[in-house]
Design a protein around this motif. Structure first.
Motif, PDB file in Angstrom:
ATOM      1  N   PHE A 139       2.220  16.305  17.159  1.00  0.00           N
ATOM      2  CA  PHE A 139       2.158  16.093  15.797  1.00  0.00           C
ATOM      3  C   PHE A 139       3.416  16.001  14.843  1.00  0.00           C
ATOM      4  N   ASP A 140       4.624  16.141  15.586  1.00  0.00           N
ATOM      5  CA  ASP A 140       5.748  16.167  14.962  1.00  0.00           C
ATOM      6  C   ASP A 140       6.340  14.734  15.194  1.00  0.00           C
ATOM      7  N   GLU A 141       7.349  14.278  14.458  1.00  0.00           N
ATOM      8  CA  GLU A 141       8.137  13.018  14.485  1.00  0.00           C
ATOM      9  C   GLU A 141       8.858  13.094  15.844  1.00  0.00           C
ATOM     10  N   ALA A 142       9.336  14.158  16.417  1.00  0.00           N
ATOM     11  CA  ALA A 142       9.950  13.767  17.465  1.00  0.00           C
ATOM     12  C   ALA A 142       9.179  13.584  18.783  1.00  0.00           C
ATOM     13  N   GLU A 143       7.953  14.356  18.947  1.00  0.00           N
ATOM     14  CA  GLU A 143       7.011  14.173  19.972  1.00  0.00           C
ATOM     15  C   GLU A 143       6.300  12.695  19.826  1.00  0.00           C
ATOM     16  N   ILE A 144       6.157  12.330  18.517  1.00  0.00           N
ATOM     17  CA  ILE A 144       5.520  11.025  18.239  1.00  0.00           C
ATOM     18  C   ILE A 144       6.543   9.940  18.983  1.00  0.00           C
ATOM     19  N   ALA A 145       7.729  10.185  18.458  1.00  0.00           N
ATOM     20  CA  ALA A 145       8.848   9.037  19.068  1.00  0.00           C
ATOM     21  C   ALA A 145       8.555   9.071  20.494  1.00  0.00           C
ATOM     22  N   ARG A 146       8.647  10.196  21.183  1.00  0.00           N
ATOM     23  CA  ARG A 146       8.692  10.354  22.758  1.00  0.00           C
ATOM     24  C   ARG A 146       7.423   9.480  23.120  1.00  0.00           C
ATOM     25  N   VAL A 200       0.791  -1.348   0.162  1.00  0.00           N
ATOM     26  CA  VAL A 200      -0.088   0.071  -0.205  1.00  0.00           C
ATOM     27  C   VAL A 200       0.954   1.255  -0.026  1.00  0.00           C
ATOM     28  N   PRO A 201       0.276   2.354  -0.397  1.00  0.00           N
ATOM     29  CA  PRO A 201       1.190   3.603  -0.479  1.00  0.00           C
ATOM     30  C   PRO A 201       1.531   3.926   1.077  1.00  0.00           C
ATOM     31  N   LYS A 202       2.578   4.612   1.330  1.00  0.00           N
ATOM     32  CA  LYS A 202       3.113   4.773   2.623  1.00  0.00           C
ATOM     33  C   LYS A 202       2.508   6.216   2.835  1.00  0.00           C
ATOM     34  N   PRO A 203       1.834   6.142   4.006  1.00  0.00           N
ATOM     35  CA  PRO A 203       1.284   7.633   4.304  1.00  0.00           C
ATOM     36  C   PRO A 203       2.388   8.630   4.518  1.00  0.00           C
ATOM     37  N   SER A 204       2.053  10.068   4.295  1.00  0.00           N
ATOM     38  CA  SER A 204       2.762  11.012   4.325  1.00  0.00           C
ATOM     39  C   SER A 204       2.700  11.711   5.642  1.00  0.00           C
ATOM     40  N   HIS A 205       1.502  11.597   6.297  1.00  0.00           N
ATOM     41  CA  HIS A 205       1.189  12.340   7.508  1.00  0.00           C
ATOM     42  C   HIS A 205       0.942  11.625   8.494  1.00  0.00           C
ATOM     43  N   ARG A 206       1.129  11.800   9.876  1.00  0.00           N
ATOM     44  CA  ARG A 206       0.668  11.301  11.027  1.00  0.00           C
ATOM     45  C   ARG A 206       0.387  12.024  12.367  1.00  0.00           C
ATOM     46  N   ALA A 207      -0.119  11.786  13.128  1.00  0.00           N
ATOM     47  CA  ALA A 207      -0.284  12.526  14.539  1.00  0.00           C
ATOM     48  C   ALA A 207      -0.667  11.382  15.386  1.00  0.00           C
ATOM     49  N   ALA A 208      -0.415  11.601  16.786  1.00  0.00           N
ATOM     50  CA  ALA A 208      -0.555  10.480  17.942  1.00  0.00           C
ATOM     51  C   ALA A 208      -1.039  11.219  18.972  1.00  0.00           C
ATOM     52  N   MET A 209      -1.623  10.463  19.962  1.00  0.00           N
ATOM     53  CA  MET A 209      -2.461  10.876  21.187  1.00  0.00           C
ATOM     54  C   MET A 209      -2.257   9.781  22.292  1.00  0.00           C
ATOM     55  N   ILE A 210      -1.788  10.664  23.543  1.00  0.00           N
ATOM     56  CA  ILE A 210      -1.692   9.536  24.570  1.00  0.00           C
ATOM     57  C   ILE A 210      -2.722   9.999  25.655  1.00  0.00           C
ATOM     58  N   ALA A 211      -3.432   9.072  26.128  1.00  0.00           N
ATOM     59  CA  ALA A 211      -4.540   9.058  26.929  1.00  0.00           C
ATOM     60  C   ALA A 211      -4.651   8.635  28.367  1.00  0.00           C
ATOM     61  N   GLY A 212      -4.578   9.304  29.385  1.00  0.00           N
ATOM     62  CA  GLY A 212      -4.397   8.734  30.751  1.00  0.00           C
ATOM     63  C   GLY A 212      -5.772   8.459  31.437  1.00  0.00           C
ATOM     64  N   PHE A 213      -6.045   7.186  32.030  1.00  0.00           N
ATOM     65  CA  PHE A 213      -7.169   6.869  32.701  1.00  0.00           C
ATOM     66  C   PHE A 213      -6.989   6.389  34.238  1.00  0.00           C
ATOM     67  N   ASP A 214      -7.878   6.479  35.010  1.00  0.00           N
ATOM     68  CA  ASP A 214      -7.609   5.933  36.574  1.00  0.00           C
ATOM     69  C   ASP A 214      -8.142   4.445  36.566  1.00  0.00           C
ATOM     70  N   SER A 215      -8.615   3.916  35.665  1.00  0.00           N
ATOM     71  CA  SER A 215      -8.913   2.525  35.641  1.00  0.00           C
ATOM     72  C   SER A 215      -8.960   1.748  33.971  1.00  0.00           C
TER      73      SER A 215
END
Ligand SMILES: Cc1cc2nc3c(=O)[nH]c(=O)nc-3n(C[C@H](O)[C@H](O)[C@H](O)COP(=O)(O)OP(=O)(O)OC[C@H]3O[C@@H](n4cnc5c(N)ncnc54)[C@H](O)[C@@H]3O)c2cc1C
Length: 446
Positions: free
Chosen positions: A302-309, A207-222
């Motif tokens: 939104f940027d590669e360094a933050e996503i890598a972290r 498949v074509p390699k996507p050119s954009h990505r973005a990530a999210m981390i979410a914290g829950f108490d259970s």
């Protein structure tokens, strides 16, 4: 044993005990020595190896990188290992058909590094991608963090060249996009764990390699709240490529192992959206809104360094847990996603009942959880084994499957019939038809 395989150069037939030791392991506890290891470099040599083994009543077990988590490449008594790592050539990249032909010993990450030059990729992305081979991936129907969007290896296998136990070579499938022509034997070999034949060439749809990505981390108490939020997000048809979860025991282990501060949350969910335009950003914000409404604290990247972290934490999960016990028993159950909260409740009760430490992480987006039993000593190992049988029964009762990606091998063999019942007999008959002497990876799956 060298005489049996005298058509191979001497240095590609290993018989010394210290060489054989390297082939006595996979990533499960235990060790089993083969009687010899052969290292072919071509289809013709594989055919000769199979014919020689059949003549001498020897059984064969194929091996890629030996990273299996189910004992699938472990030799049985009297078995010869066929090491495919010298068959590591990418044969052809066909851009117009988004197709690649490769030998089975090609390493997953190396294939994708080559494909990125063409703007293409092969998505399954197992955690072992830096070392595992295409042959191992096809034999195990491997997948990983991107399965929620892209599916598993099976969805990308376009063609296979297979050497049967008789030495006959089958060519299955092709680089076409569709076919309504007869039985789909190619798919039968995907996930067959080396029990039906040996792959000498693999064709993959890309498949074509996507050119954009973005990530999210979410914290829950259970964990239950996290699982509820995940099912809510999936019911809203979010277009995520990754939806991973880590429970409090994993979060704690990762923090002390890697020094990453993951905040005060008990349970973490990591999501990633990928695509070709700014729609990616909108979609990750939509995911974040659903998680915030479900009670999570969220952080976007939104940027590669933050996503890598953000990724560093998830990638540290297994090594972090490995420090906490003598033995890790890493399970691989998969339930329908709507059953995730109930499955988590049942895992919690199981841990209490058997007085065990169970750390759970996994690919929550496709219902694939890795409850990991942290075990010290023989007595605890015994309790863990009993708990694992109950875990399987609970998972099947919720409409799940014993393995989302690691396969049956020897580890889950005693439970295989629990899932498949009488169908196992049909599988045995197929095996007998293709391998009447039973020389291909005996003692695996059933
Ligand atoms: C740290 C870690 C993380 C992992 N993460 C994931 C993950 O996210 N997802 C996942 O699916 N798995 C994962 N695994 C399991 C494992 O890495 C995969 O199953 C992988 O695809 C196995 O590839 P391999 O080359 O190591 O195969 P091996 O372990 O050598 O062999 C696996 C099976 O393939 C058969 N085989 C190998 N080559 C051939 C061939 N040419 N012809 C026929 N049969 C063949 C073998 O006989 C055996 O039955 C992980 C393992 C580890 C150690």
């Amino acid at each position: 044993m060298r005489g049996v395989f005298s058509f191979l150069p001497e240095k590609r037939v290993l018989v010394d005990r210290e060489d054989l030791l390297l082939y006595a392991y996979d990533a499960t506890p235990g060790r089993k020595y083969p009687v010899a290891v052969v290292r072919p470099t071509s289809r013709e040599e594989v055919v000769e190896i199979v014919r020689a083994a059949s003549r001498h009543g020897l059984s064969l077990v194929a091996r890629g990188a030996g990273t299996s988590l189910s004992g699938a490449p472990l030799p049985r008594e009297g078995c010869v290992v066929v090491d495919f790592t010298l068959m590591d050539k990418i044969i052809e990249v066909d851009e117009a058909n988004a197709f690649v032909a490769a030998q089975p010993g090609v390493v997953y990450d190396e294939l994708n590094r080559t494909l990125s030059r063409y703007g293409l990729f092969f998505p399954p992305d197992p955690g072992s991608g830096s070392v595992c081979t295409l042959g191992g991936m096809v034999a195990m129907n491997s997948s990983g963090i991107r399965a929620v969007k892209y599916g598993t290896t099976r969805d990308y296998v376009a063609s296979l060249e297979v050497v049967l136990a008789s030495g006959e070579v089958l060519h299955l499938g092709g680089r076409y996009r569709k076919s309504a022509s007869g039985y789909d034997l190619k798919s039968l070999f995907v996930g067959s764990e080396g029990t039906l034949g040996l792959f000498t060439e693999i064709g993959l749809r890309l498949v074509p390699k996507p050119s954009h990505r973005a990530a999210m981390i979410a914290g829950f108490d259970s964990f239950e709240k996290a699982a509820e939020a995940i099912t809510r997000a999936l019911a809203a048809h979010v277009d995520v490529a990754v939806l991973e979860v880590m429970d409090s025991r994993v979060v704690e282990a990762v923090e002390s192992f890697s020094g990453i501060n993951l905040g005060s949350a008990e349970v973490l969910v990591l999501a990633e959206v990928e695509g070709f335009d700014a729609g990616v950003e909108e979609e990750i914000r939509r995911v974040a809104r659903i998680f915030t409404e479900a009670g999570a604290g969220v952080e976007l990247a939104f940027d590669e360094a933050e996503i890598a972290r953000l990724w560093k934490a998830r990638k540290a999960a297994l090594p972090a847990l490995a420090r906490l016990a003598e033995t890790l028993l890493l399970e691989d159950i998969t339930v329908p996603v709507a059953a995730l909260p109930e499955m988590m409740r049942r895992i919690g009760r199981l841990a209490e009942r058997h007085r065990l430490r169970i750390a759970t992480f996994g690919h929550a987006g496709d219902g694939n959880l890795h409850p990991t039993f942290l075990v010290n000593g023989e007595e605890e190992l015994k309790r863990a084994r009993a708990a694992i049988e109950e875990l399987f029964r609970e998972c099947l009762a919720l409409g799940g499957t014993l393995s989302g990606e690691h396969g049956i091998g020897v580890e889950k063999r005693p439970y295989f019939e629990l899932e498949h019942g009488r169908t196992v007999q049909v599988m045995r008959e197929i095996k007998r038809a293709l391998d009447p002497q039973g020389i291909m990876n005996p003692g695996k799956i059933f």
